[in-house]
Design a protein around this motif. Structure first.
Motif, PDB file in Angstrom:
ATOM      1  N   VAL A 117       0.012  10.984   9.042  1.00  0.00           N
ATOM      2  CA  VAL A 117       0.015  10.490  10.423  1.00  0.00           C
ATOM      3  C   VAL A 117      -1.250  10.895  11.171  1.00  0.00           C
ATOM      4  CG1 VAL A 117       2.518  10.339  10.673  1.00  0.00           C
ATOM      5  CG2 VAL A 117       1.373  12.486  11.176  1.00  0.00           C
ATOM      6  N   GLU A 118      -2.187  11.507  10.461  1.00  0.00           N
ATOM      7  CA  GLU A 118      -3.425  11.932  11.082  1.00  0.00           C
ATOM      8  C   GLU A 118      -4.578  11.422  10.248  1.00  0.00           C
ATOM      9  OE1 GLU A 118      -3.633  16.285  12.616  1.00  0.00           O
ATOM     10  OE2 GLU A 118      -2.563  16.213  10.721  1.00  0.00           O
ATOM     11  N   ARG A 119      -5.778  11.467  10.830  1.00  0.00           N
ATOM     12  CA  ARG A 119      -6.940  11.149  10.014  1.00  0.00           C
ATOM     13  C   ARG A 119      -7.405  12.455   9.386  1.00  0.00           C
ATOM     14  NH1 ARG A 119     -11.012  13.449  11.765  1.00  0.00           N
ATOM     15  NH2 ARG A 119     -13.122  12.773  11.356  1.00  0.00           N
ATOM     16  N   SER A 131      -0.620  -3.696   9.447  1.00  0.00           N
ATOM     17  CA  SER A 131      -1.475  -4.597  10.216  1.00  0.00           C
ATOM     18  C   SER A 131      -2.346  -3.750  11.136  1.00  0.00           C
ATOM     19  CB  SER A 131      -0.588  -5.530  11.048  1.00  0.00           C
ATOM     20  OG  SER A 131      -1.305  -6.017  12.154  1.00  0.00           O
ATOM     21  N   LEU A 132      -3.387  -4.367  11.706  1.00  0.00           N
ATOM     22  CA  LEU A 132      -4.227  -3.603  12.636  1.00  0.00           C
ATOM     23  C   LEU A 132      -3.717  -3.720  14.066  1.00  0.00           C
ATOM     24  CD1 LEU A 132      -7.879  -4.273  11.433  1.00  0.00           C
ATOM     25  CD2 LEU A 132      -6.382  -2.353  10.927  1.00  0.00           C
ATOM     26  N   ARG A 133      -2.504  -4.211  14.238  1.00  0.00           N
ATOM     27  CA  ARG A 133      -2.017  -4.361  15.602  1.00  0.00           C
ATOM     28  C   ARG A 133      -1.843  -3.033  16.312  1.00  0.00           C
ATOM     29  NH1 ARG A 133       3.121  -7.887  15.411  1.00  0.00           N
ATOM     30  NH2 ARG A 133       3.383  -6.735  13.477  1.00  0.00           N
ATOM     31  N   GLY A 134      -1.660  -1.952  15.554  1.00  0.00           N
ATOM     32  CA  GLY A 134      -1.551  -0.632  16.166  1.00  0.00           C
ATOM     33  C   GLY A 134      -0.309  -0.490  17.016  1.00  0.00           C
ATOM     34  N   ARG A 135       0.844  -0.601  16.388  1.00  0.00           N
ATOM     35  CA  ARG A 135       2.073  -0.566  17.171  1.00  0.00           C
ATOM     36  C   ARG A 135       2.593   0.834  17.421  1.00  0.00           C
ATOM     37  NH1 ARG A 135       5.079  -5.328  17.373  1.00  0.00           N
ATOM     38  NH2 ARG A 135       6.973  -4.199  16.887  1.00  0.00           N
ATOM     39  N   SER A 136       2.232   1.790  16.600  1.00  0.00           N
ATOM     40  CA  SER A 136       2.678   3.160  16.827  1.00  0.00           C
ATOM     41  C   SER A 136       1.444   4.070  16.822  1.00  0.00           C
ATOM     42  CB  SER A 136       3.669   3.568  15.746  1.00  0.00           C
ATOM     43  OG  SER A 136       3.119   3.303  14.478  1.00  0.00           O
ATOM     44  N   PRO A 137       1.577   5.299  17.337  1.00  0.00           N
ATOM     45  CA  PRO A 137       0.391   6.154  17.463  1.00  0.00           C
ATOM     46  C   PRO A 137      -0.356   6.376  16.150  1.00  0.00           C
ATOM     47  CG  PRO A 137       2.231   7.095  18.674  1.00  0.00           C
ATOM     48  CD  PRO A 137       2.766   5.906  17.940  1.00  0.00           C
ATOM     49  N   ASP A 138       0.361   6.438  15.025  1.00  0.00           N
ATOM     50  CA  ASP A 138      -0.363   6.644  13.764  1.00  0.00           C
ATOM     51  C   ASP A 138      -1.144   5.391  13.386  1.00  0.00           C
ATOM     52  OD1 ASP A 138       2.077   5.321  13.291  1.00  0.00           O
ATOM     53  OD2 ASP A 138       2.129   5.935  11.195  1.00  0.00           O
ATOM     54  N   GLU A 139      -0.554   4.228  13.642  1.00  0.00           N
ATOM     55  CA  GLU A 139      -1.260   2.981  13.314  1.00  0.00           C
ATOM     56  C   GLU A 139      -2.474   2.761  14.215  1.00  0.00           C
ATOM     57  OE1 GLU A 139       2.694   0.543  11.753  1.00  0.00           O
ATOM     58  OE2 GLU A 139       1.485  -0.308  13.350  1.00  0.00           O
ATOM     59  N   VAL A 154       5.097   7.888  13.782  1.00  0.00           N
ATOM     60  CA  VAL A 154       5.420   6.600  13.150  1.00  0.00           C
ATOM     61  C   VAL A 154       6.362   5.771  14.010  1.00  0.00           C
ATOM     62  CG1 VAL A 154       5.123   7.508  10.810  1.00  0.00           C
ATOM     63  CG2 VAL A 154       7.393   7.483  11.822  1.00  0.00           C
ATOM     64  N   ILE A 155       6.911   6.374  15.081  1.00  0.00           N
ATOM     65  CA  ILE A 155       7.853   5.637  15.927  1.00  0.00           C
ATOM     66  C   ILE A 155       7.073   4.936  17.031  1.00  0.00           C
ATOM     67  CG2 ILE A 155       9.858   5.856  17.446  1.00  0.00           C
ATOM     68  CD1 ILE A 155      10.542   8.412  15.906  1.00  0.00           C
ATOM     69  N   ASP A 156       7.216   3.604  17.111  1.00  0.00           N
ATOM     70  CA  ASP A 156       6.341   2.894  18.053  1.00  0.00           C
ATOM     71  C   ASP A 156       6.801   3.000  19.507  1.00  0.00           C
ATOM     72  OD1 ASP A 156       8.487   1.255  17.756  1.00  0.00           O
ATOM     73  OD2 ASP A 156       7.420  -0.334  16.693  1.00  0.00           O
ATOM     74  N   ASN A 157       8.105   3.028  19.731  1.00  0.00           N
ATOM     75  CA  ASN A 157       8.571   3.056  21.110  1.00  0.00           C
ATOM     76  C   ASN A 157       8.508   4.465  21.692  1.00  0.00           C
ATOM     77  OD1 ASN A 157      10.823   3.480  23.163  1.00  0.00           O
ATOM     78  ND2 ASN A 157      10.529   1.269  23.113  1.00  0.00           N
TER      79      ASN A 157
END
Ligand SMILES: Nc1nc2c(ncn2[C@@H]2O[C@H](COP(=O)(O)OP(=O)(O)OP(=O)(O)O)[C@@H](O)[C@H]2O)c(=O)[nH]1
Ligand SMILES: [Mg+2]
Length: 624
Positions: free
Chosen positions: A40-42, A65-73, A354-357
């Protein structure tokens, strides 16, 4: 002048083996496990290619996808698009795919292509694909995608040689970055990309005539709505039984060893060196030693967790628990963060990325510290061993293991209850998002990675014992030894010490929940790390005990405390916010002090009330 090193980034869907590749390229030991959402980190690392190019490689969280829906994405998206603060765009993107499961990765590849950066596709886990008889026409696929393709086996020696060679060839040529055409894809874009990906797969992949049925066969049992839950409960139950029964011989060996060492120091040092003798025997050996004896239990519990993770069972457990968790207002994706919190709440709270909301994420963060972390094991075990007889029930159940299981269950139940209450009061109107988690194929756990995982955990535990716990022990020994008793004073010398003063000052607050001044002294440094409380009790009682200091701390407790006090302290440890680092991480991950304060206060209140009830009830029942 030094040439700046070239920058590679590992991008790809979750659970495709990016971190395994990263580890095998750089020789690091980042966490790898068979479920989506481990990283979940770089993380960055370096290596030198066979042709001598110095390369920096980034391991990124998996994303579809690159939409970036959660903080890790979002982290992955920002790095790929060069928007990440202080981080240049990667010179080469290695897009990692699971060769046995190309659908979702190929869609991501098509999206990444539109970013216009130099890129290479890595078909990882090619060993599994070959074993199953999946064949892939690499030339055709490379043509269709307009990308170089290389295969790899990240977890096998030599499995990345081809990748290294091709990376060198790729970097030898100069590559113009095309203009980026990337815009946040709409649902229609994603659907179109998926159709294109499916077309390519149909053209280049030949599936075996006999598909893999092992995963399906196992899943038909372990995902069964009734049997699945029974199996999950049995697994957890066996785990706690093992923690007590298997660890016992090793623990006794360690504890005898420390007792003998203490005696040796006692005998070797001249009586005039009393202070040094007391420091070594009471501070170091009774204190730090009393924590180190729990190493076997830590090893056993992690052995279980790591085996289940690597096998691929954890994602199934998440699936099984989804209904129950949903009932408590938790998102299905909260399962893995909560499960990681059994090791330690800190990685657990990080894994909520990993949780988007945001609300779902906050609820999970709020309750993660209630899950029984491994730092509680020494506290629980010490008290259980001292007060619960090691009887066997019904011929196979170890009573001590059963109590331990109960404490874990209490942690989980209270976490679910708090979540349900938070949901009700704070965000009742918020509809739960549907839960989707890819179930990975089962894999035979890899001995080497299990060994590395257990070793890393054991090392962390010993490191804490040697740093945080040791330094707290020096402090406690000092507080418990000074000022020394005046000449001719009566009673144990510790009664005149700073520790006794602090303990006595706090005692009125803690008396209603059955804690004496020695426990009060142990609780404050216990904020640095929960295990410190065990060490502090070891030191305080061994200084107080004088001659009988060699007695194991458990025996001392059994004499000095009533059962009501012991139960109350156990309950305190289920709830109390006894960990400063966890609070600091909550502050960092939620971006402010508010939720840290909320967590601290609600846990403290819960601990006090629960201990109060336990102590008074136990007393009323006459448990002494
Ligand atoms: N047989 C085989 N197993 C592999 C290979 N590469 C990775 N694995 C296993 O696949 C699982 C996932 O590996 P990770 O490296 O954690 O995957 P990841 O892409 O970093 O996953 P996230 O961090 O969740 O995105 C682990 O159980 C690995 O041991 C491979 O080439 N062959
Ligand atoms: Mg990873």
């Amino acid at each position: 002048m030094t040439t700046a090193s070239l920058r590679l980034a590992l991008v790809g869907a979750p659970n495709t083996g990016k971190t395994s590749l990263f580890n095998s390229l750089t020789g690091s030991r980042q966490k790898v496990a068979n479920y989506p959402g481990v990283t979940v980190e770089r993380k960055s690392g370096g290596f030198v290619t066979p042709e001598g190019r110095s390369v920096t490689v980034l391991d990124l969280p998996g994303t579809y996808s690159l939409r970036g829906r959660s903080p890790d994405e979002e982290i992955t998206r920002d790095i790929v698009l060069g928007r990440f603060d202080g981080e240049a765009v990667p010179d080469l993107m290695l897009c990692v795919a699971d060769a046995t499961n190309l659908r979702l990765t190929l869609r991501l590849v098509l999206e990444l292509k539109r970013v216009g950066r130099p890129m290479m596709l890595v078909l990882n886990m090619i060993d599994i694909a070959k074993r199953r008889g999946v064949t892939i026409d690499l030339d055709r696929m490379s043509q269709e995608l307009g990308l170089p393709i290389v295969t790899s086996v990240a977890v096998r020696k030599g499995g990345v040689d081809e990748l290294l060679k091709r990376t060198d060839e790729f970097l030898a040529k100069s590559h113009e970055a095309a203009a980026s055409e990337w815009t946040t894809p709409t649902i229609a874009d994603l659907k179109a990309a998926q159709r294109e990906a499916d077309r390519i797969i149909a053209a280049v992949v030949t599936l075996p005539t006999k598909p893999d049925t092992l995963t399906n066969r196992i899943d038909s049992v372990v995902l069964h709505p009734v049997w699945g839950l029974v199996i999950l409960a049995v697994i957890l139950f066996v785990m706690f039984q093992a923690v007590f029964t298997w660890a016992q011989p090793a623990m006794e060996l360690l504890s005898d060893g420390f007792a003998a060492l203490g005696q040796l120091i006692h005998d070797l040092l001249p009586a005039s060196w009393g202070l040094l003798q007391s420091f070594l025997q009471n501070g170091l050996i009774s204190g730090v030693g009393s924590v180190i004896v729990f190493l076997p239990q830590i090893i056993i519990i992690f052995l279980f967790i790591l085996l289940l993770e690597d096998f691929g069972y954890m994602a199934r457990a998440a699936f099984l628990m989804d209904r129950i968790m949903g009932g408590a207002g938790l998102h299905g994706r909260a399962f893995i963060p909560l499960l990681s919190s059994f090791a330690c709440a800190i990685p657990g709270i990080m894994a909520t990325r990993v949780i988007d909301n945001r609300r779902d994420r906050l609820t999970t963060i709020l309750i993660a510290p209630l899950m029984t972390c491994s730092a509680r094991i020494p506290v629980y075990t010490l008290i259980i061993s001292a007060f619960v007889p090691a009887t066997t029930l019904w011929g196979f159940v170890n009573l001590q293991g059963l109590v331990m299981f109960g404490l874990y269950a209490a942690g989980i139940t209270s976490a679910l209850t708090v979540s349900a209450i938070a949901k009700f009061f704070l965000w009742r109107d918020h509809a739960p998002a549907p839960f989707m988690l890819e179930l990975p194929d089962y894999k035979m756990p890899r001995l080497k990675s299990i060994a590395i995982g257990v070793f890393t955990r054991a090392k962390m535990f010993l490191y804490r014992a040697g740093t945080t716990i040791l330094s707290m022990m020096v402090l406690i020994w000092f507080l418990a030894s000074f000022p020394q008793a005046p000449a001719g004073a009566e009673g144990p010398a510790i009664n005149y010490s700073f520790a006794a003063m602090i303990g006595h000052a706090l005692e009125p607050l803690l008396r209603p929940i059955g804690f004496n001044w020695q426990i009060a002294v142990a609780l404050i440094p216990g904020m640095a790390a929960r295990e410190v409380a065990v060490a502090a009790l070891g030191t305080v009682y061994s200084i107080e005990g004088g001659k009988e200091a060699a007695d194991a701390i458990g025996q001392v407790l059994a004499q000095k405390w009533t059962l009501a006090t012991a139960l109350s302290l156990l309950v305190w440890y289920i709830f109390a916010p006894q960990c400063a680092s966890t609070l600091a991480v909550i502050r960092r991950e939620t971006g402010g002090a508010k939720w840290m304060v909320v967590t601290f206060l609600y846990m403290l209140a819960l601990a006090y009330v629960a201990s109060f009830l336990t102590f008074n009830l136990a007393q009323a029942l006459g448990l002494h």
